[in-house]
Design an enzyme around this catalytic site. Structure first.
Site, PDB file in Angstrom:
ATOM      1  N   SER A  28       7.786  70.900  69.494  1.00 27.54           N
ATOM      2  CA  SER A  28       9.227  70.791  69.381  1.00 27.54           C
ATOM      3  C   SER A  28       9.815  72.108  68.864  1.00 27.54           C
ATOM      4  O   SER A  28       9.553  73.166  69.432  1.00 27.54           O
ATOM      5  CB  SER A  28       9.566  69.609  68.462  1.00 27.54           C
ATOM      6  OG  SER A  28      10.932  69.300  68.464  1.00 27.54           O
ATOM      7  N   ASP A  56       9.959  63.251  78.439  1.00 29.12           N
ATOM      8  CA  ASP A  56      10.516  63.860  77.233  1.00 29.12           C
ATOM      9  C   ASP A  56      11.633  64.834  77.626  1.00 29.12           C
ATOM     10  O   ASP A  56      11.430  65.729  78.447  1.00 29.12           O
ATOM     11  CB  ASP A  56       9.401  64.592  76.477  1.00 29.12           C
ATOM     12  CG  ASP A  56       9.884  65.240  75.198  1.00 29.12           C
ATOM     13  OD1 ASP A  56      10.999  64.913  74.743  1.00 29.12           O
ATOM     14  OD2 ASP A  56       9.138  66.076  74.648  1.00 29.12           O
ATOM     15  N   HIS A  83       8.578  61.954  72.834  1.00 31.46           N
ATOM     16  CA  HIS A  83       8.510  63.299  72.254  1.00 31.46           C
ATOM     17  C   HIS A  83       7.418  63.441  71.196  1.00 31.46           C
ATOM     18  O   HIS A  83       7.060  64.552  70.818  1.00 31.46           O
ATOM     19  CB  HIS A  83       9.867  63.661  71.642  1.00 31.46           C
ATOM     20  CG  HIS A  83       9.957  65.070  71.167  1.00 31.46           C
ATOM     21  ND1 HIS A  83       9.741  66.168  71.988  1.00 31.46           N
ATOM     22  CD2 HIS A  83      10.227  65.591  69.939  1.00 31.46           C
ATOM     23  CE1 HIS A  83       9.891  67.283  71.291  1.00 31.46           C
ATOM     24  NE2 HIS A  83      10.183  66.970  70.042  1.00 31.46           N
TER      25      HIS A  83
END
Length: 498
Positions: A290, A347, A402
């Protein structure tokens, strides 16, 4: 009728096994891995169950039985010696011909670096009622031991702290307690280095940097897609928020008198110099999930400029957003940085920023000087939640899609884009639900199960439930700032002799 169904399943198995064998032959030609033994009847049965699970509407009993049978098997495969082929695995050829199908040695290395990134979440203190909220729960000498990562053969040498001069939601966790360890900084990652045994196995001394991502990624989509700031001297520009986290510092803070950039580059440079003076070959591998994947790319860009002697630099990121413009991408490629992005189809984070205007629009090929066009960097390993019989594939489960543990589960089961989820996957399926609700209900694994017992409260000698005091060794200290040269030298000598 039963005979007809058996024939269909049998034919389906034969087709999949032929495809699987073609995958193995292809992998062996690339990296010359010796062939394994032919699958026995038990393996055929397991593959049949796995294939049927993908298609059968009534899979509850079979799926649970299949999962329970794996509970008594190891969670890791033996790790091969990759000392003669580490450059290919490290990306010297941009991972051509070893991503689809995915070579087993590369899969294990991706999982290794993914676990290093996962450690930044598992050890992070999220508790806003803790005076140490935003810190790591353990000191660097205990981190891998506490998280079960000592088996990977690395030792942590440095913790990294970050702050930002812009207001960003929830990547920066703050304590609600008045007397707290820090009001400005958070633990954002660490530097580690391979020990003697792992160095022999992988063919070089590997310096790893792992960066932490956001706590709640759905909260920062809008914050990270508005402004590009210049970096370097050739027109490269990167997202304003990412750069702020990477470079912010203040003399009034305790942990960020130097920026995350300064901290990590000082440590990398020191380690490279130390091991090269010993005549060793060195690599730098930077990983993150991320936001951590974005910071990893910024870190690689800076390292490519500052690390001497053409040390190989690779980035292995998971669910990372776009970071910069086309010039940023081109500079990274010109400097030899190799980047592998692991993404999940469902995602949305890796589609940000630049959801509309990005590298996919060929119309920009002739006007690539447009500084506001965000561009991904490097090779891509694309995964699909629907490939795993263990995962819930429907709905808008943003946090589940995610989650880094979802990513690692899918990497572990991936053979190629043309083959089903591999039945030899070793990683514990229960890990997927650590911070989300992604596993099918048939497995009976509770959601978000990874937490401190009793949410951190302990019963004292008087029968009162209280917040425990941290072990003195685990209390954040300004001594976690960059080590002075003598301390670093002593620590490095300890690693070498271990």
């Amino acid at each position: 009728m039963a005979l007809s169904s058996s024939a269909v399943i049998h034919n389906h198995m034969n087709i999949n096994m032929k495809r699987f064998n073609m995958v193995r032959v292809h992998q062996e030609l690339i990296l010359e891995i010796p062939k394994s033994k032919r699958p026995n009847k038990a393996t055929h049965l397991a593959e049949s169950i796995c294939n049927v699970l993908h298609r059968s509407p009534s899979r509850s009993i079979d799926l649970l039985r299949y999962h329970e049978e794996k509970l008594s098997t190891p969670t890791m495969s033996p790790r091969e010696d990759i000392s003669q082929k580490w450059r290919q695995i490290h990306g010297c050829s941009n991972w051509e011909n070893i991503l689809d199908p995915l070579h087993p040695c590369l899969r294990r290395e991706i999982l290794k670096y993914g676990e290093f990134a996962q450690a930044t979440y598992d050890a992070f203190d999220y508790d806003s009622l803790s005076q140490y909220c935003g810190s790591c729960r353990y000191n660097r000498n205990k981190l891998f031991q506490k998280l079960g990562l000592s088996r990977n053969g690395y030792a942590v040498t440095k913790y990294i702290y970050a702050m930002s001069h812009i207001d960003l939601p929830r990547w920066l966790e703050r304590s609600l307690v008045a007397d707290t360890w820090s009001r400005d900084s958070n633990w954002i990652g660490y530097v580690a280095v391979s020990d003697e045994q792992e160095t022999r196995r992988i063919g070089r001394r590997d310096i790893v940097v792992a960066w932490r991502g956001t706590v709640a990624p759905c909260e920062w989509y809008e914050d990270f897609q508005r402004k590009l700031d210049p970096i370097g001297k050739k027109g490269a520009k990167v997202e304003h928020g990412f750069l702020s986290i990477y470079t912010s510092k203040s003399d009034t803070t305790r942990y960020n008198k130097s920026s995350a950039s300064d901290q990590v580059m000082k440590e990398i440079t020191k380690l490279v110099k130390f091991y090269e003076q010993k005549g060793e070959e060195v690599s730098v591998t930077i990983t993150g999930h991320s936001l951590g994947g974005a910071l990893a790319l910024l870190n690689a860009y800076e390292a490519a400029y500052k690390v001497p002697n053409n040390v190989p630099i690779s980035v292995i990121s998971f669910g990372a957003p776009r970071v910069g413009n086309i010039t940023f991408k081109q500079e990274l490629e010109e400097m030899g940085v190799k980047a592998l992005r692991v993404v999940v189809k469902q995602d949305w984070v890796h589609r940000m920023p630049g959801l509309v205007f990005n590298e996919a629009f060929k119309v920009f090929d002739e006007i690539t000087s447009l500084e506001w066009v965000y561009t991904h960097v490097g090779a891509e390993l694309n995964l699909d939640v629907g490939s795993s019989p263990y995962l819930k594939g429907g709905g808008m489960n943003l946090s589940g899609f995610h989650s880094l543990e979802t990513y690692l589960h899918l990497v572990d089961g991936y053979l190629s884009s043309e083959t089903p989820f591999r039945n030899e996957a070793k990683r514990d399926v229960a890990l997927v639900n650590k911070y989300c609700d992604m596993l099918v209900d048939e497995l009976r694994i509770p959601q978000c199960w990874y937490q401190l017992a009793n949410k951190g409260l302990v019963c004292n000698d008087h029968g009162r439930w209280v917040k425990p005091k941290r072990d003195p060794d685990d209390i954040p200290s300004h001594h976690d700032d960059p080590l002075v040269p003598d301390e670093t030298q002593t620590y490095m000598m300890t690693l070498v002799s271990s």
